[in-house]
Design a protein around this motif. Sequence first.
Motif, PDB file in Angstrom:
ATOM      1  N   SER B 157      53.200 -48.167 -85.018  1.00 13.84           N
ATOM      2  CA  SER B 157      53.705 -49.290 -85.815  1.00 13.84           C
ATOM      3  C   SER B 157      54.744 -48.773 -86.797  1.00 13.84           C
ATOM      4  N   PRO B 158      55.773 -49.567 -87.065  1.00 13.56           N
ATOM      5  CA  PRO B 158      56.752 -49.129 -88.067  1.00 13.56           C
ATOM      6  C   PRO B 158      56.121 -48.921 -89.445  1.00 13.56           C
ATOM      7  N   THR B 159      54.986 -49.559 -89.692  1.00 11.74           N
ATOM      8  CA  THR B 159      54.329 -49.359 -91.001  1.00 11.74           C
ATOM      9  C   THR B 159      53.678 -47.979 -91.098  1.00 11.74           C
ATOM     10  N   LYS B 160      53.568 -47.267 -89.981  1.00 13.48           N
ATOM     11  CA  LYS B 160      52.993 -45.907 -89.988  1.00 13.48           C
ATOM     12  C   LYS B 160      54.040 -44.850 -90.324  1.00 13.48           C
ATOM     13  N   LEU B 211      51.455 -34.431 -77.807  1.00 14.29           N
ATOM     14  CA  LEU B 211      51.471 -34.184 -79.257  1.00 14.29           C
ATOM     15  C   LEU B 211      50.092 -34.460 -79.852  1.00 14.29           C
ATOM     16  N   PRO B 212      49.794 -33.821 -80.994  1.00 16.09           N
ATOM     17  CA  PRO B 212      48.501 -34.082 -81.637  1.00 16.09           C
ATOM     18  C   PRO B 212      48.345 -35.572 -81.970  1.00 16.09           C
ATOM     19  N   ALA B 213      47.112 -36.074 -81.859  1.00 13.31           N
ATOM     20  CA  ALA B 213      46.834 -37.492 -82.125  1.00 13.31           C
ATOM     21  C   ALA B 213      47.351 -37.893 -83.495  1.00 13.31           C
ATOM     22  N   GLY B 214      47.983 -39.044 -83.557  1.00 14.84           N
ATOM     23  CA  GLY B 214      48.433 -39.584 -84.841  1.00 14.84           C
ATOM     24  C   GLY B 214      49.780 -39.082 -85.312  1.00 14.84           C
ATOM     25  N   THR B 215      50.432 -38.193 -84.558  1.00 13.71           N
ATOM     26  CA  THR B 215      51.726 -37.670 -85.022  1.00 13.71           C
ATOM     27  C   THR B 215      52.909 -38.510 -84.525  1.00 13.71           C
ATOM     28  N   VAL B 216      52.695 -39.311 -83.477  1.00 15.95           N
ATOM     29  CA  VAL B 216      53.744 -40.256 -83.081  1.00 15.95           C
ATOM     30  C   VAL B 216      53.484 -41.533 -83.888  1.00 15.95           C
ATOM     31  N   HIS B 217      54.434 -41.894 -84.746  1.00 16.48           N
ATOM     32  CA  HIS B 217      54.194 -43.014 -85.661  1.00 16.48           C
ATOM     33  C   HIS B 217      54.722 -44.343 -85.131  1.00 16.48           C
ATOM     34  N   CYS B 218      55.887 -44.289 -84.487  1.00 16.45           N
ATOM     35  CA  CYS B 218      56.502 -45.547 -84.048  1.00 16.45           C
ATOM     36  C   CYS B 218      57.438 -45.276 -82.875  1.00 16.45           C
ATOM     37  N   LEU B 219      57.392 -46.149 -81.879  1.00 15.71           N
ATOM     38  CA  LEU B 219      58.315 -46.091 -80.745  1.00 15.71           C
ATOM     39  C   LEU B 219      58.983 -47.454 -80.618  1.00 15.71           C
ATOM     40  N   THR B 223      67.124 -52.373 -77.754  1.00 13.99           N
ATOM     41  CA  THR B 223      67.826 -53.244 -76.800  1.00 13.99           C
ATOM     42  C   THR B 223      68.797 -54.142 -77.569  1.00 13.99           C
ATOM     43  N   ARG B 224      68.603 -55.452 -77.525  1.00 14.36           N
ATOM     44  CA  ARG B 224      69.509 -56.361 -78.249  1.00 14.36           C
ATOM     45  C   ARG B 224      69.606 -55.971 -79.715  1.00 14.36           C
ATOM     46  N   GLY B 225      70.808 -55.909 -80.227  1.00 10.78           N
ATOM     47  CA  GLY B 225      70.985 -55.530 -81.631  1.00 10.78           C
ATOM     48  C   GLY B 225      71.192 -54.033 -81.810  1.00 10.78           C
ATOM     49  N   GLY B 226      70.844 -53.250 -80.782  1.00  4.70           N
ATOM     50  CA  GLY B 226      71.152 -51.829 -80.771  1.00  4.70           C
ATOM     51  C   GLY B 226      70.337 -50.974 -81.728  1.00  4.70           C
ATOM     52  N   VAL B 227      70.747 -49.694 -81.818  1.00 10.53           N
ATOM     53  CA  VAL B 227      70.061 -48.712 -82.659  1.00 10.53           C
ATOM     54  C   VAL B 227      70.060 -49.176 -84.117  1.00 10.53           C
ATOM     55  N   ALA B 228      71.161 -49.761 -84.563  1.00 15.94           N
ATOM     56  CA  ALA B 228      71.278 -50.173 -85.967  1.00 15.94           C
ATOM     57  C   ALA B 228      70.224 -51.216 -86.327  1.00 15.94           C
ATOM     58  N   THR B 229      70.112 -52.247 -85.502  1.00 17.60           N
ATOM     59  CA  THR B 229      69.173 -53.330 -85.813  1.00 17.60           C
ATOM     60  C   THR B 229      67.735 -52.830 -85.744  1.00 17.60           C
ATOM     61  N   THR B 230      67.444 -52.032 -84.728  1.00 22.52           N
ATOM     62  CA  THR B 230      66.083 -51.510 -84.569  1.00 22.52           C
ATOM     63  C   THR B 230      65.700 -50.621 -85.750  1.00 22.52           C
ATOM     64  N   LEU B 231      66.603 -49.714 -86.139  1.00 20.69           N
ATOM     65  CA  LEU B 231      66.288 -48.839 -87.281  1.00 20.69           C
ATOM     66  C   LEU B 231      66.144 -49.648 -88.573  1.00 20.69           C
ATOM     67  N   ASN B 232      66.966 -50.670 -88.741  1.00 22.48           N
ATOM     68  CA  ASN B 232      66.822 -51.520 -89.926  1.00 22.48           C
ATOM     69  C   ASN B 232      65.458 -52.211 -89.957  1.00 22.48           C
ATOM     70  N   GLU B 233      65.016 -52.673 -88.814  1.00 22.60           N
ATOM     71  CA  GLU B 233      63.696 -53.327 -88.771  1.00 22.60           C
ATOM     72  C   GLU B 233      62.597 -52.344 -89.153  1.00 22.60           C
ATOM     73  N   ILE B 234      62.721 -51.121 -88.670  1.00 23.78           N
ATOM     74  CA  ILE B 234      61.716 -50.103 -88.994  1.00 23.78           C
ATOM     75  C   ILE B 234      61.775 -49.764 -90.485  1.00 23.78           C
ATOM     76  N   ALA B 235      62.987 -49.569 -91.006  1.00 23.74           N
ATOM     77  CA  ALA B 235      63.149 -49.224 -92.428  1.00 23.74           C
ATOM     78  C   ALA B 235      62.563 -50.322 -93.313  1.00 23.74           C
ATOM     79  N   GLY B 239      59.495 -49.598 -95.668  1.00 21.00           N
ATOM     80  CA  GLY B 239      59.968 -49.555 -97.054  1.00 21.00           C
ATOM     81  C   GLY B 239      60.650 -48.248 -97.441  1.00 21.00           C
ATOM     82  N   LEU B 240      60.984 -47.438 -96.451  1.00 20.61           N
ATOM     83  CA  LEU B 240      61.649 -46.157 -96.718  1.00 20.61           C
ATOM     84  C   LEU B 240      63.081 -46.215 -96.179  1.00 20.61           C
ATOM     85  N   ALA B 241      63.878 -45.215 -96.577  1.00 18.24           N
ATOM     86  CA  ALA B 241      65.231 -45.137 -96.039  1.00 18.24           C
ATOM     87  C   ALA B 241      65.237 -44.293 -94.768  1.00 18.24           C
ATOM     88  N   ILE B 242      66.107 -44.645 -93.850  1.00 16.24           N
ATOM     89  CA  ILE B 242      66.314 -43.810 -92.663  1.00 16.24           C
ATOM     90  C   ILE B 242      67.736 -43.268 -92.747  1.00 16.24           C
TER      91      ILE B 242
END
Lengths: 339, 339
Positions: B157-160, B211-219, B223-235, B239-242
């Motif tokens: 989850s992006p919250t992780k 990878l060790p359990a719990g180290t992958v936080h978000c995948l 697609t639509r909106g590209g890398v920029a939109t996806t990273l903005n949604e995650i940020a 609540g952190l900066a990317i």
Amino acid sequence: MQQDRILLDHGSGGTASKQLIEELFLKYLDDPVLSSLQDCAVIDNQAGRLAFSTDSYVVDPLFFPGGDIGSLAVHGTVNDLAMGGARPIGLSLALILEEGLLFETLERVVASVARCSKECGVPVLTGDTKVVPKGKGDLVFINTSGIGMVKEGVDLSPTKVRDGDVVILSGGMGDHGVTIMTRRAGIELKGALRSDSAPLHMMVSSLLNGLPAGTVHCLRDPTRGGVATTLNEIAESCGLAIIVEEDDVPIHPEVASGCEILGLDPFHLANEGKCLAIVDGAVGERALEIIRQAPHGEEAEIIGTVASGERGGRVILNTGIGGRRIVTSLHGNPLPRIC
Amino acid sequence: MQQDRILLDHGSGGTASKQLIEELFLKYLDDPVLSSLQDCAVIDNQAGRLAFSTDSYVVDPLFFPGGDIGSLAVHGTVNDLAMGGARPIGLSLALILEEGLLFETLERVVASVARCSKECGVPVLTGDTKVVPKGKGDLVFINTSGIGMVKEGVDLSPTKVRDGDVVILSGGMGDHGVTIMTRRAGIELKGALRSDSAPLHMMVSSLLNGLPAGTVHCLRDPTRGGVATTLNEIAESCGLAIIVEEDDVPIHPEVASGCEILGLDPFHLANEGKCLAIVDGAVGERALEIIRQAPHGEEAEIIGTVASGERGGRVILNTGIGGRRIVTSLHGNPLPRIC
């Protein structure tokens, strides 16, 4: 394929649809679950038996007496799961919108989806929206897919249908189809002509819980193509004849008049809240009683029987005036965008 | 809503799409699983954790270098399941066809669906076909829904996402978007410009198992909106900066040229076979290695980091020429029917 273009008839749920599925889709897609062509896929896995179903809704008009594209999208997929014997768990909701669609229209549709989903107790779990340019779609198309769980011991299939089974129809035939067709033709009929759009999962649950295990052989909702097409598909699958008594088939008088005016056969008209239940003859009366007490089943009737003495694979109608006729699947008289 | 009509922008996956979801859909549909707005719904039930996802595909043109609407429909939904950490079990396939569509065209599409489904090892389990009159659709629209199982302990989850996490992009950015846009504009570019349409479930499986359990936080698949939109949604979610290093972002030279010619920002272009993986900083290099060894991951790079020192909820690009700029979500420059 004889034709080289898609015709409206390919979407009517009749023989042209069947041909398209058999000659094209099954040519490429050969998973045994898909190939069984049931209303919904039931998947064995380590976690129990999961049911999974999909349907797109392109009904025209979007809103009509008794329902709208949103109610159809919820009830249709809930019913497909129920016909597989599943308890619905959740739905997906994917919209294809035409540029320029009024928000007001979309809001009415989404509100209807939400209300029906709540009434059914089946939540929308995931979704998607696409927009196509004006003139490349038609206001709103909806896809809902659904997942559900199937209890141990439940195994419904037209191939389970046996000599001596009885056929129950859960209520008046053709309400949805004739409502849409008269609406589209701009005809106003007297009386309360309205779509039967309704969820059937509670009825199915009562039936499966109320009858001895293995006595419910097949459940189908006669949507596109109507009671005639659905019964023909069942008759072909089990290789037996289905004998229907015309006088026993419930039909609302306004549906009968609408069909006369429009020249339609009510056996070919779509239903969106009706179930055909084929059960062991020994439990026929008990099954009828259960369906009548369930939501949306009060007008149910036993409409026919399954017989091995007749020519197999056919649906035969004993008409009200003492004649007999073969009831065929819908073909060549497309009723497009009925759901 | 400020406007009273649906615009193409509402289907672009950018801020207008988000607004539509938040202001309309979530107003009516409030299931917590749906409301989390992940690529796919993960449902807790007695039978284990089931993932369920849906997407419609309306790409124009239907066929393009590197893929077609059929490959997108399979890969897109397989990838949505994979981004939820699920092993895909099966797909549904629902087609809305325009009257007059050439069978040949439909056959090409269905064959592509079948081939991709076979290559992925993810069968189509159920389906539906509707036909709309000529001029009320556009050749073929597809919906695929998908179900999958999520292993114990996997919770993405992006919250992780945490301070110090690294951001990996699994390959060159913008291939799909620029391929469709140049094709539609009738521009022929030198080089091997082609869509990246590809399945990512094997890559995700390697990553989660390696990878060790719990180290992958978000995948997420941008697609639509590209890398920029996806990273903005995650940020926004965490609540952190990317912080992204422009020089580290893989992009094929022909994509860069195509973007210059068409005036497009490659950060806003759709990808159909790329994964953004946000993992614990301590396992960043190992994660990169695993992704590079997985199918479709050979060009992966660590493109950035997650930082708490910066203003939260934003995506900041350290540009190749030593500047800094805020990368915003796609808005006001709709790229319709990209998938």
